[in-house]
Design a protein around this motif. Sequence first.
Motif, PDB file in Angstrom:
ATOM      1  N   THR A  84       5.729   3.534   0.834  1.00  0.00           N
ATOM      2  CA  THR A  84       5.174   2.204   0.616  1.00  0.00           C
ATOM      3  C   THR A  84       5.216   1.404   1.911  1.00  0.00           C
ATOM      4  N   CYS A  85       4.087   0.871   2.292  1.00  0.00           N
ATOM      5  CA  CYS A  85       3.992   0.132   3.556  1.00  0.00           C
ATOM      6  C   CYS A  85       3.649  -1.328   3.307  1.00  0.00           C
ATOM      7  N   LYS A  90      -6.948   2.357  10.564  1.00  0.00           N
ATOM      8  CA  LYS A  90      -6.828   3.141  11.791  1.00  0.00           C
ATOM      9  C   LYS A  90      -6.476   2.321  13.024  1.00  0.00           C
ATOM     10  N   ASN A  91      -6.695   1.036  12.978  1.00  0.00           N
ATOM     11  CA  ASN A  91      -6.379   0.186  14.123  1.00  0.00           C
ATOM     12  C   ASN A  91      -5.019  -0.489  14.017  1.00  0.00           C
ATOM     13  N   ASP A  92      -4.266  -0.148  12.967  1.00  0.00           N
ATOM     14  CA  ASP A  92      -2.954  -0.766  12.759  1.00  0.00           C
ATOM     15  C   ASP A  92      -1.892   0.019  13.537  1.00  0.00           C
ATOM     16  N   THR A  93      -1.785  -0.311  14.810  1.00  0.00           N
ATOM     17  CA  THR A  93      -0.860   0.398  15.697  1.00  0.00           C
ATOM     18  C   THR A  93       0.576   0.307  15.220  1.00  0.00           C
ATOM     19  N   LEU A  94       0.971  -0.853  14.722  1.00  0.00           N
ATOM     20  CA  LEU A  94       2.353  -1.042  14.270  1.00  0.00           C
ATOM     21  C   LEU A  94       2.658  -0.187  13.055  1.00  0.00           C
ATOM     22  N   LEU A  95       1.704  -0.040  12.142  1.00  0.00           N
ATOM     23  CA  LEU A  95       1.903   0.805  10.963  1.00  0.00           C
ATOM     24  C   LEU A  95       2.089   2.263  11.374  1.00  0.00           C
ATOM     25  N   ILE A  96       1.229   2.739  12.260  1.00  0.00           N
ATOM     26  CA  ILE A  96       1.328   4.137  12.707  1.00  0.00           C
ATOM     27  C   ILE A  96       2.658   4.374  13.405  1.00  0.00           C
ATOM     28  N   MET A 147       0.832  -1.191   0.000  1.00  0.00           N
ATOM     29  CA  MET A 147       0.000   0.000   0.000  1.00  0.00           C
ATOM     30  C   MET A 147       0.874   1.251   0.000  1.00  0.00           C
ATOM     31  N   LYS A 148       0.567   2.190  -0.900  1.00  0.00           N
ATOM     32  CA  LYS A 148       1.253   3.473  -0.929  1.00  0.00           C
ATOM     33  C   LYS A 148       0.402   4.511  -0.219  1.00  0.00           C
ATOM     34  N   ILE A 149       1.032   5.269   0.651  1.00  0.00           N
ATOM     35  CA  ILE A 149       0.332   6.309   1.407  1.00  0.00           C
ATOM     36  C   ILE A 149       0.943   7.662   1.067  1.00  0.00           C
ATOM     37  N   ARG A 176      11.685   7.585  13.410  1.00  0.00           N
ATOM     38  CA  ARG A 176      12.635   8.508  12.776  1.00  0.00           C
ATOM     39  C   ARG A 176      13.760   7.792  12.035  1.00  0.00           C
ATOM     40  N   ARG A 177      13.840   6.488  12.154  1.00  0.00           N
ATOM     41  CA  ARG A 177      14.875   5.739  11.438  1.00  0.00           C
ATOM     42  C   ARG A 177      14.295   4.876  10.318  1.00  0.00           C
ATOM     43  N   PHE A 178      13.136   4.289  10.561  1.00  0.00           N
ATOM     44  CA  PHE A 178      12.563   3.360   9.599  1.00  0.00           C
ATOM     45  C   PHE A 178      11.312   3.904   8.898  1.00  0.00           C
ATOM     46  N   GLY A 179      10.874   5.082   9.282  1.00  0.00           N
ATOM     47  CA  GLY A 179       9.683   5.666   8.683  1.00  0.00           C
ATOM     48  C   GLY A 179       9.899   7.109   8.278  1.00  0.00           C
ATOM     49  N   ILE A 180       8.835   7.890   8.363  1.00  0.00           N
ATOM     50  CA  ILE A 180       8.905   9.317   8.004  1.00  0.00           C
ATOM     51  C   ILE A 180       9.540  10.111   9.134  1.00  0.00           C
ATOM     52  N   GLY A 181       9.139   9.788  10.340  1.00  0.00           N
ATOM     53  CA  GLY A 181       9.658  10.473  11.516  1.00  0.00           C
ATOM     54  C   GLY A 181       8.735  11.577  11.987  1.00  0.00           C
TER      55      GLY A 181
END
Length: 260
Positions: free
Chosen positions: A259-260, A27-33, A1-3, A39-44
């Motif tokens: 991409t997630c 909205k319930n995907d706590t791990l995705l959020i 999924m692209k966000i 700050r290292r593996f995502g947007i930060g």
Amino acid sequence: MKIHFAKYQGTGNDFVMIDNRNDFFPKNDTLLIKKLCDRRFGIGADGLILLENDAETDFRMVYYNSDGNESSMCGNGGRCLVAFAKKLHVIQQEADFIATDGLHHASVLEDGTISLQMKEVDFIKKEADYVFLNTGSPHHVTMVNDLKNYDVKNKGAEIRYSDLYGKPGSNVNFVSQIADNHFALRTYERGVEDETLSCGTGATATAIAMHALGKTQAHHIFLDVEGGKLEVSFVKEGDRYTHVFLKGPATFVFEGEITC
């Protein structure tokens, strides 16, 4: 999924913004959020905010801390969401939106800063060495000496996890006075579990707490946070603080797709 996302910051308090008017976000995907805020593996970011449709207002604000859990009101995040809504042409200069603590009104001022109406405060707990109040999020406020060198992370965590506030915990603000209507503060935020460069509900709580303690008679308070400057104004009506406004910048940083 692209966000597709946008990144905003308000006096250094930064947020991932997502337009969820099509209700696509899990909205319930706590791990995705949590990953998106990493700050290292995502947007930060200190938090993630969804802009959603609302039948009675311009939009709905759904706020998550960087630990992935939905949380209470965020003042800096609210201002940034108003700026995001303006960029999306959802609003122009004025906005009414709903958040977890109720209805908010906001105005985009000529200089680009945003004035956000916060909830009224009708209960303040005053103890010998601290004040507790809720400005949309719970806040412990205490005055300290040598704020610049104060161990905010460890002292904040100690109070946040103490028996004083139980499992939900509280945000913790450490404050020093600069002038009659001018204060400096540093904030430990629950959900981030660290000091942040700024906290809007914390600045609001600090301004009201200082007035309630008699440290100032002013109804317009200037606050220095680690990431910049904020202003809080209010009206005192009996034991209640009404017409509470938080004013400060809300700055676009960048946008992109992940991409997630």
